[in-house]
Design a protein around this motif. Sequence first.
Motif, short mmCIF file in Angstrom:
data_model
loop_
_atom_site.label_atom_id
_atom_site.label_comp_id
_atom_site.label_asym_id
_atom_site.label_seq_id
_atom_site.Cartn_x
_atom_site.Cartn_y
_atom_site.Cartn_z
N GLY A 1 8.20 6.14 -3.89
CA GLY A 1 6.80 5.75 -4.03
C GLY A 1 6.49 5.27 -5.43
N SER B 1 8.25 1.76 -6.04
CA SER B 1 7.58 0.68 -5.31
C SER B 1 6.18 0.41 -5.85
CB SER B 1 7.52 1.00 -3.81
OG SER B 1 6.77 2.18 -3.58
N LEU B 2 5.51 1.47 -6.36
CA LEU B 2 4.19 1.28 -6.95
C LEU B 2 4.27 0.40 -8.20
CD1 LEU B 2 1.22 2.05 -6.58
CD2 LEU B 2 1.64 4.09 -7.94
N SER C 1 4.67 -3.21 -6.94
CA SER C 1 3.70 -3.73 -5.98
C SER C 1 2.68 -4.65 -6.66
CB SER C 1 2.96 -2.58 -5.30
OG SER C 1 3.86 -1.78 -4.56
N THR D 1 0.64 -2.92 -0.29
CA THR D 1 1.84 -2.24 -0.79
C THR D 1 1.49 -1.17 -1.83
OG1 THR D 1 2.12 -4.03 -2.41
CG2 THR D 1 3.38 -4.18 -0.34
N SER E 1 2.53 2.68 -1.27
CA SER E 1 3.33 3.32 -2.31
C SER E 1 2.63 4.57 -2.84
CB SER E 1 3.57 2.34 -3.46
OG SER E 1 4.25 1.19 -3.02
N LEU F 1 4.01 8.45 -2.93
CA LEU F 1 4.04 9.21 -4.18
C LEU F 1 3.15 10.46 -4.08
CD1 LEU F 1 4.87 9.54 -7.12
CD2 LEU F 1 3.05 7.95 -7.77
#
Length: 425
Positions: A82, A85-86, A89, A94, A98, A102
């Motif tokens: 998470g 990807s955050l 993003s 997204t 994410s 998280l």
Amino acid sequence: MGAAMRRIHVGNALSAFGLGFTVPYLYVYVAQVRGLGSVTAGLVLAVFAVAALIVLPFAGRAIVRRGPLPVLLVALVTAALGALSLGLSASAGTVLLSAAALGAGQAVMQPALATMIVDCSTTETRSRAFAMQFFLQNLGLGVGGLIGGHLVDTTSPSSFTLLFAIEAAMFLVLVAVMATVRTPRAPRIEGAPGQAGGGSWKQLLGNRAMVQLCVLGFVLFFACYGQFESGLSAYGVEAAGISTSALGTALAANTLVIVIAQFAVLKFVERRKRSRVIASVGLIWAVAWAVAGYAGLGHGSQTMATAAFISTYALFGLGEAMLSPTLAPLVADLAPTGLAGQYNSAFALVKQLALAIGPAVGGPLGASLHAPYIVAFLLFSLGITVLAVRLGRQLTDVQNQPSLARSRVVTQGGAPADAVVSAEA
């Protein structure tokens, strides 16, 4: 501390260090750096709370059935994915997905780590173990936030990507550290109703002391932690004219008091009844709200208002230092054999609920209705004292004061400890 407990404490510090890199800058990252606006940034913060509320009821059952370590490892991997990807993003969809990963991972870490501490400690050592956990968490958050603040650049999305990558790396390092931990297996009673998901919740709700502790915990987190970055900060800016730098100083004062006072306070707390310690925290926080009232509603100079506001956060820190060796060990001592994970998850769920409702209620009040805001939360603090006294009536002597368990041996002079306890009473 044994080797397992040392690794658990290292894990707590690493996770807090990683969170410190990103938590203070999450709103700015989503709203400004990614250009997604304040609405999306607000939704991201809400998603953290919603994800926690969804997963925590299931986390307790998983910890009871599988043990805390496998659940913790899954939570850490989820949180790492998470976080990474955050940081990569760029769209609202997204970012929200994410944040959900998280938030869910972070939420499950708390009861899993708490249950591991319970499994590796005894009634006599548990307060000190949880005090150490709280100390390291605050130290990690403070150091992570300080370093993150020097790395971040609002004009460069890549600098935020670096922060989230460091956070993800901390979670993965924690996976490697915790995979080596060998905790004592919590005893199980085969066929007991508490081993089933519905049965364990029914058993928990039938425990009057635990239910009262959950109500007390909700008020504690609602009236303190739920106001730090919402209602109280809005009140400080709007009513007391506090600058953003002074607000940062107040937050630093809160952390500093915790770091300095934690183990000095521990010696005081270990020799007192837990219900009286919590009741004392309510009184300390009532004084803190009164001081905050002077900062915003008094007629002193701006310097006095700023000093009073910083003192408010320092007093909250003193109360937090008293609660850390009190609340979590009490939850563990109220849990039946093998159900510490269920009880830890239930208490974490109550905490998350308070942290979700607290800012929503306190933010608008603190920003516009200054006097009612102070009066309301001063009364909430006094309510903590009343609830703590009532809780004390539901606890056994040893649950309320674990130091009594250590005195149930023959004293050096030859008198049985029960007689000593009776004489002290």
